[in-house]
Design a protein around this motif. Structure first.
Motif, short mmCIF file in Angstrom:
data_model
loop_
_atom_site.label_atom_id
_atom_site.label_comp_id
_atom_site.label_asym_id
_atom_site.label_seq_id
_atom_site.Cartn_x
_atom_site.Cartn_y
_atom_site.Cartn_z
N LEU A 167 28.55 -19.93 -4.69
CA LEU A 167 27.72 -20.31 -3.54
C LEU A 167 28.57 -20.63 -2.32
CD1 LEU A 167 25.14 -22.64 -5.37
CD2 LEU A 167 24.85 -20.24 -4.69
N VAL A 168 29.87 -20.90 -2.53
CA VAL A 168 30.77 -21.21 -1.41
C VAL A 168 31.35 -19.93 -0.81
CG1 VAL A 168 32.73 -22.68 -0.73
CG2 VAL A 168 31.34 -23.31 -2.69
N LEU A 169 31.10 -18.80 -1.46
CA LEU A 169 31.69 -17.53 -1.02
C LEU A 169 31.38 -17.19 0.44
CD1 LEU A 169 33.46 -15.57 -2.64
CD2 LEU A 169 31.46 -14.11 -2.90
N PRO A 170 30.14 -17.41 0.93
CA PRO A 170 29.88 -17.09 2.34
C PRO A 170 30.78 -17.83 3.33
CG PRO A 170 27.82 -17.36 1.16
CD PRO A 170 28.90 -17.79 0.22
N ALA A 171 31.23 -19.03 2.97
CA ALA A 171 32.13 -19.78 3.87
C ALA A 171 33.46 -19.05 4.03
CB ALA A 171 32.34 -21.19 3.34
N PHE A 172 33.99 -18.52 2.93
CA PHE A 172 35.25 -17.78 3.02
C PHE A 172 35.05 -16.43 3.69
CE2 PHE A 172 35.95 -20.65 -0.64
CZ PHE A 172 37.07 -21.31 -0.18
N LEU A 173 33.88 -15.82 3.49
CA LEU A 173 33.58 -14.58 4.20
C LEU A 173 33.50 -14.84 5.70
CD1 LEU A 173 32.82 -11.58 4.22
CD2 LEU A 173 30.43 -12.26 3.86
N LEU A 174 32.91 -15.96 6.09
CA LEU A 174 32.84 -16.31 7.51
C LEU A 174 34.23 -16.51 8.09
CD1 LEU A 174 31.19 -17.11 10.02
CD2 LEU A 174 31.12 -19.45 9.12
N GLY A 240 40.60 -18.41 -1.68
CA GLY A 240 39.25 -18.95 -1.77
C GLY A 240 38.32 -18.04 -2.55
N PHE A 241 38.44 -16.75 -2.36
CA PHE A 241 37.63 -15.79 -3.12
C PHE A 241 37.97 -15.85 -4.61
CE2 PHE A 241 35.86 -14.13 0.63
CZ PHE A 241 34.92 -13.16 0.31
N ARG A 242 39.24 -15.92 -4.93
CA ARG A 242 39.63 -15.98 -6.35
C ARG A 242 39.16 -17.28 -6.99
NH1 ARG A 242 45.55 -13.29 -5.25
NH2 ARG A 242 44.97 -11.14 -5.75
N TRP A 243 39.17 -18.34 -6.21
CA TRP A 243 38.68 -19.61 -6.76
C TRP A 243 37.17 -19.55 -6.97
CZ3 TRP A 243 35.38 -22.97 -3.91
CH2 TRP A 243 35.08 -24.16 -4.56
N ALA A 244 36.43 -19.02 -5.98
CA ALA A 244 34.97 -19.00 -6.06
C ALA A 244 34.46 -18.02 -7.11
CB ALA A 244 34.39 -18.66 -4.69
N LEU A 245 35.17 -16.91 -7.32
CA LEU A 245 34.68 -15.87 -8.22
C LEU A 245 35.27 -15.96 -9.62
CD1 LEU A 245 34.72 -12.83 -5.78
CD2 LEU A 245 32.68 -13.89 -6.76
N LEU A 246 36.56 -16.27 -9.70
CA LEU A 246 37.27 -16.16 -10.98
C LEU A 246 37.62 -17.50 -11.60
CD1 LEU A 246 39.70 -13.26 -9.98
CD2 LEU A 246 37.39 -13.11 -10.92
N GLY A 247 37.32 -18.59 -10.90
CA GLY A 247 37.58 -19.91 -11.48
C GLY A 247 39.03 -20.33 -11.43
N LYS A 248 39.81 -19.74 -10.52
CA LYS A 248 41.21 -20.15 -10.37
C LYS A 248 41.27 -21.55 -9.76
CE LYS A 248 44.68 -17.96 -9.16
NZ LYS A 248 45.27 -17.97 -7.85
N ALA A 249 42.50 -22.09 -9.70
CA ALA A 249 42.68 -23.40 -9.10
C ALA A 249 42.25 -23.37 -7.63
CB ALA A 249 44.14 -23.82 -9.21
N PRO A 251 42.13 -23.75 -3.68
CA PRO A 251 43.19 -23.62 -2.67
C PRO A 251 43.65 -24.99 -2.19
CG PRO A 251 41.31 -22.20 -2.17
CD PRO A 251 40.89 -23.09 -3.28
N ASP A 252 44.91 -25.06 -1.82
CA ASP A 252 45.48 -26.30 -1.29
C ASP A 252 44.75 -26.68 0.00
OD1 ASP A 252 47.77 -27.53 0.69
OD2 ASP A 252 47.95 -28.25 -1.37
N LEU A 253 44.23 -27.90 0.04
CA LEU A 253 43.42 -28.31 1.19
C LEU A 253 44.23 -28.35 2.47
CD1 LEU A 253 41.19 -31.14 -0.33
CD2 LEU A 253 40.57 -28.77 0.15
N ARG A 254 45.48 -28.78 2.38
CA ARG A 254 46.31 -28.83 3.59
C ARG A 254 46.59 -27.43 4.10
NH1 ARG A 254 52.17 -31.68 3.48
NH2 ARG A 254 52.37 -30.14 1.80
N ALA A 255 46.88 -26.50 3.20
CA ALA A 255 47.12 -25.12 3.61
C ALA A 255 45.85 -24.50 4.19
CB ALA A 255 47.62 -24.30 2.43
#
Length: 285
Positions: A167-174, A240-249, A251-255
């Motif tokens: 559901l967070v994917l549109p934010a990374f697409l934006l 962000g895409f890999r986290w939202a789709l594949l369940g990876k760790a 992304p670092d918030l500071r980065a």
């Protein structure tokens, strides 16, 4: 000459509309974008129809191209080069990154050339010129949706089920859209004067891809270079895409904050530069 203009104005039955470029560095007239919002729909619909006009397989190209690319990546980088994929099947790992990257590269390529390709329209009709780069970054979303459906099927094939994170994917697409438009707003006015830009964009996107974690994980980047690496906004988008789709760790918030800040600065500067150069488009293009 003034008397002639006064006579014409006095005898005219309809009011005269005079269009003049706005003055002031930050006088962007963004209200006109909202007033011409329906034009955005027609620009997008026109581009979608032109893209698939007189093609034998139509929108299937949006699926065939990334699938063939993933097959090549899997053989060369996954099998031969043995590039790690953070414990994920390499086709899924690479496809999750290629999905936003293909969107970004197509949007940037179209945005950088949008003024030249619409020169006939620019020289004949008034409308907010910002509508053109905005439309060119919306149109590739159609291809993105077809590719996303293919990726979801590939994930199911490997037994990877999407979670609520999708559901967070549109934010990374934006964020990818804003990145493409931010760079395009700088390149498009320059391309009006120097057509070399049209030949530079493919080289730029190719170089940018290898500078982004498309075929390799961010874990390969040395820790001391991570913050510098985050100046590339597409690195945050891909992670962000890999986290939202594949369940990876996650992304670092500071980065991620650095990536967003870079995009915001590029976008604001690009809008100001685009509007400043807008008054010369019809004369030069």
């Amino acid at each position: 000459m003034d008397s002639i203009l006064m006579t014409l104005s006095s005898t005219a039955t309809e009011p005269t509309v005079v269009i003049q470029p706005r003055r002031g560095l930050f006088n962007l007239d963004l209200r006109a974008i909202w007033e011409y919002r329906e034009l955005l729909y027609f620009f997008v619909w026109r581009d979608v129809k032109v893209r698939y006009k007189q093609t034998a397989i139509g929108a299937a190209w949006a699926i065939i191209q990334p699938v063939m690319t993933i097959l090549i990546f899997t053989v060369i980088f996954g099998k031969l080069a043995k590039i790690p994929s953070d414990g994920l099947p390499y086709p899924v790992f690479a496809y999750a990154a290629l999905l936003p990257w293909n969107y970004f590269s197509h949007a940037l390529g179209r945005c950088g050339n949008v003024l030249v390709s619409n020169s006939g329209l620019i020289t004949k009709v008034y409308f907010p010129r910002l509508m053109l780069p905005l439309a060119t970054t919306v149109t590739p979303v159609v291809d993105f949706l077809f590719s996303l459906a293919t990726l979801l099927l590939l994930m199911l094939w490997y037994g990877i089920l999407p979670t609520a994170r999708i559901l967070v994917l549109p934010a990374f697409l934006l964020l990818a859209q804003m990145t493409a438009m931010s760079v395009g707003l700088w390149l498009a006015p320059v391309n009006v004067r120097f057509r070399d830009v049209a030949y530079t964009i493919p080289f730029l996107t190719q170089f940018w891809m290898y500078a982004s974690p498309v075929i390799y994980p961010v874990s390969l980047v040395p820790e001391r270079w991570r913050l510098l690496y985050s100046l590339n906004p597409m690195a945050g988008v891909i992670e962000g895409f890999r986290w939202a789709l594949l369940g990876k760790a996650a992304p670092d918030l500071r980065a991620m904050a650095i990536s967003v800040a870079v995009v915001v600065l590029l976008f604001l500067g690009g809008v100001v530069y685009f509007r400043r150069m807008e008054r010369t488009f019809a004369d030069v293009v």
